[in-house]
Design an enzyme around this catalytic site. Structure first.
Site, PDB file in Angstrom:
ATOM      1  N   HIS A  83      -8.856   2.185  -5.613  1.00 60.71           N
ATOM      2  CA  HIS A  83      -8.051   1.257  -4.798  1.00 60.71           C
ATOM      3  C   HIS A  83      -6.587   1.593  -5.012  1.00 60.71           C
ATOM      4  O   HIS A  83      -6.160   1.870  -6.140  1.00 60.71           O
ATOM      5  CB  HIS A  83      -8.299  -0.202  -5.196  1.00 60.71           C
ATOM      6  N   ARG A 110     -10.058 -10.816  -4.570  1.00 58.18           N
ATOM      7  CA  ARG A 110     -10.070  -9.348  -4.734  1.00 58.18           C
ATOM      8  C   ARG A 110     -10.460  -8.933  -6.159  1.00 58.18           C
ATOM      9  O   ARG A 110     -10.576  -7.752  -6.452  1.00 58.18           O
ATOM     10  CB  ARG A 110      -8.698  -8.752  -4.396  1.00 58.18           C
ATOM     11  N   HIS A 135     -15.263  -6.335  -1.497  1.00 57.83           N
ATOM     12  CA  HIS A 135     -15.409  -7.701  -2.006  1.00 57.83           C
ATOM     13  C   HIS A 135     -16.529  -8.485  -1.309  1.00 57.83           C
ATOM     14  O   HIS A 135     -16.756  -9.642  -1.626  1.00 57.83           O
ATOM     15  CB  HIS A 135     -14.073  -8.446  -1.840  1.00 57.83           C
ATOM     16  N   ASP A 169     -25.870  -1.645  -2.606  1.00 55.58           N
ATOM     17  CA  ASP A 169     -27.274  -1.197  -2.661  1.00 55.58           C
ATOM     18  C   ASP A 169     -27.388   0.283  -2.285  1.00 55.58           C
ATOM     19  O   ASP A 169     -28.139   1.032  -2.924  1.00 55.58           O
ATOM     20  CB  ASP A 169     -28.142  -2.045  -1.724  1.00 55.58           C
ATOM     21  N   TYR A 175       0.794  -1.233   0.000  1.00 51.55           N
ATOM     22  CA  TYR A 175       0.000   0.000   0.000  1.00 51.55           C
ATOM     23  C   TYR A 175       0.831   1.290   0.000  1.00 51.55           C
ATOM     24  O   TYR A 175       0.257   2.376  -0.037  1.00 51.55           O
ATOM     25  CB  TYR A 175      -0.969  -0.004   1.195  1.00 51.55           C
ATOM     26  N   ASN A 190     -13.140   4.200  -1.502  1.00 52.95           N
ATOM     27  CA  ASN A 190     -12.266   3.031  -1.399  1.00 52.95           C
ATOM     28  C   ASN A 190     -12.887   2.177  -0.303  1.00 52.95           C
ATOM     29  O   ASN A 190     -12.714   2.456   0.889  1.00 52.95           O
ATOM     30  CB  ASN A 190     -10.831   3.428  -1.035  1.00 52.95           C
ATOM     31  N   SER A 193      -4.016  -0.523  -4.531  1.00 55.97           N
ATOM     32  CA  SER A 193      -3.323  -1.655  -5.165  1.00 55.97           C
ATOM     33  C   SER A 193      -4.070  -2.100  -6.425  1.00 55.97           C
ATOM     34  O   SER A 193      -5.251  -1.767  -6.610  1.00 55.97           O
ATOM     35  CB  SER A 193      -3.220  -2.818  -4.172  1.00 55.97           C
TER      36      SER A 193
HETATM   37  O1  CA2 Z   1      -5.893  -1.470  -2.648  1.00 52.33           O
HETATM   38  C1  CA2 Z   1      -6.793  -0.984  -1.955  1.00 52.33           C
HETATM   39  O2  CA2 Z   1      -6.974   0.229  -1.830  1.00 52.33           O
HETATM   40  C2  CA2 Z   1      -7.711  -1.930  -1.151  1.00 52.33           C
HETATM   41  O3  CA2 Z   1      -9.010  -1.359  -1.140  1.00 52.33           O
HETATM   42  C3  CA2 Z   1      -7.144  -2.000   0.261  1.00 52.33           C
HETATM   43  C4  CA2 Z   1      -7.879  -2.996   1.142  1.00 52.33           C
HETATM   44  C5  CA2 Z   1      -7.990  -4.356   0.458  1.00 52.33           C
HETATM   45  O4  CA2 Z   1      -8.777  -5.227   1.256  1.00 52.33           O
HETATM   46  C6  CA2 Z   1      -8.610  -4.243  -0.925  1.00 52.33           C
HETATM   47  O5  CA2 Z   1      -8.651  -5.522  -1.514  1.00 52.33           O
HETATM   48  C7  CA2 Z   1      -7.796  -3.311  -1.781  1.00 52.33           C
HETATM   49  C8  CA2 Z   1      -7.139  -3.179   2.462  1.00 52.33           C
HETATM   50  C9  CA2 Z   1      -7.046  -1.930   3.273  1.00 52.33           C
HETATM   51  C10 CA2 Z   1      -6.202  -2.241   4.456  1.00 52.33           C
HETATM   52  O6  CA2 Z   1      -5.198  -1.277   4.529  1.00 52.33           O
HETATM   53  C11 CA2 Z   1      -4.119  -1.531   5.301  1.00 52.33           C
HETATM   54  C12 CA2 Z   1      -3.161  -0.569   5.282  1.00 52.33           C
HETATM   55  C13 CA2 Z   1      -2.030  -0.740   6.025  1.00 52.33           C
HETATM   56  C14 CA2 Z   1      -1.879  -1.872   6.784  1.00 52.33           C
HETATM   57  C15 CA2 Z   1      -2.855  -2.825   6.803  1.00 52.33           C
HETATM   58  C16 CA2 Z   1      -3.987  -2.656   6.050  1.00 52.33           C
END
Ligand code: CA2
Length: 150
Positions: free
Chosen positions: A101, A112, A81, A88, A24, A75, A103
């Site tokens: 997002h 994902r 997911h 809705d 991230y 986001n 990533s």
């Molecule tokens: O890529 C993205 O922005 C996501 O929305 C981030 C989510 C993930 O579940 C999606 O599939 C993609 C995860 C957010 C969690 O963020 C963290 C940041 C730092 C440390 C741990 C989690």
């Protein structure tokens, strides 16, 4: 006339920059907020930037946005997911929605690859890190301006 947008960030995004920087990045959510608000200001948009770890709170924010804001950026993080309920709520909000997002979902685990939010979004940006939020602001400004001319 001044326009406003709501930017919603889902669960765990408050930890950005502190853990998993290989996925991230090192930018914190506060830094993304500052950059997003500056980009909005440059485009004449008031930006309300929020984060919640609660699905119910996010649904409440989306419902309250109807008729109050001109566009929404989201986001949904992990809820992207899983949450038919957020989909809705977005389908009923009646304004442009851009999904973002950090990533690239399609380079990651299979679970994902599906987003309930995409079904309710005009467009989706993924894989560009924090810059994706700025591209989303540009896109929503354009959509709001087009809607105003219709
Ligand atoms: O890529 C993205 O922005 C996501 O929305 C981030 C989510 C993930 O579940 C999606 O599939 C993609 C995860 C957010 C969690 O963020 C963290 C940041 C730092 C440390 C741990 C989690």
């Amino acid at each position: 006339m001044s326009r406003s947008i709501l930017v919603i960030n889902g669960p765990n995004l408050n930890q950005l920059g502190q853990r998993e920087p290989h996925i991230y990045g090192h930018t914190t959510l506060d830094e993304i907020k500052a950059a997003t608000m500056a980009r909005g200001k440059a485009l004449g948009l008031d930006v309300d930037f929020r984060q919640s770890n609660s699905e119910a709170e996010i649904i409440g924010w989306i419902q309250a946005a109807r008729g109050k804001t001109d566009g929404l950026i989201i986001n949904g993080a992990g809820l992207t997911h899983t949450s038919v309920a957020i989909m809705d709520a977005l389908l009923a909000v009646d304004q442009p929605v851009i999904e973002v997002h950090l990533s690239n979902l399609f380079r990651r685990e299979e679970f994902r690859h599906h987003s309930f939010i995409s079904r309710a979004a005009t467009g989706m940006i993924c894989g560009l890190g924090a810059q994706g939020y700025l591209i989303a602001v540009d896109a929503i400004a354009e959509l709001i301006s087009k809607a105003g001319k219709a």
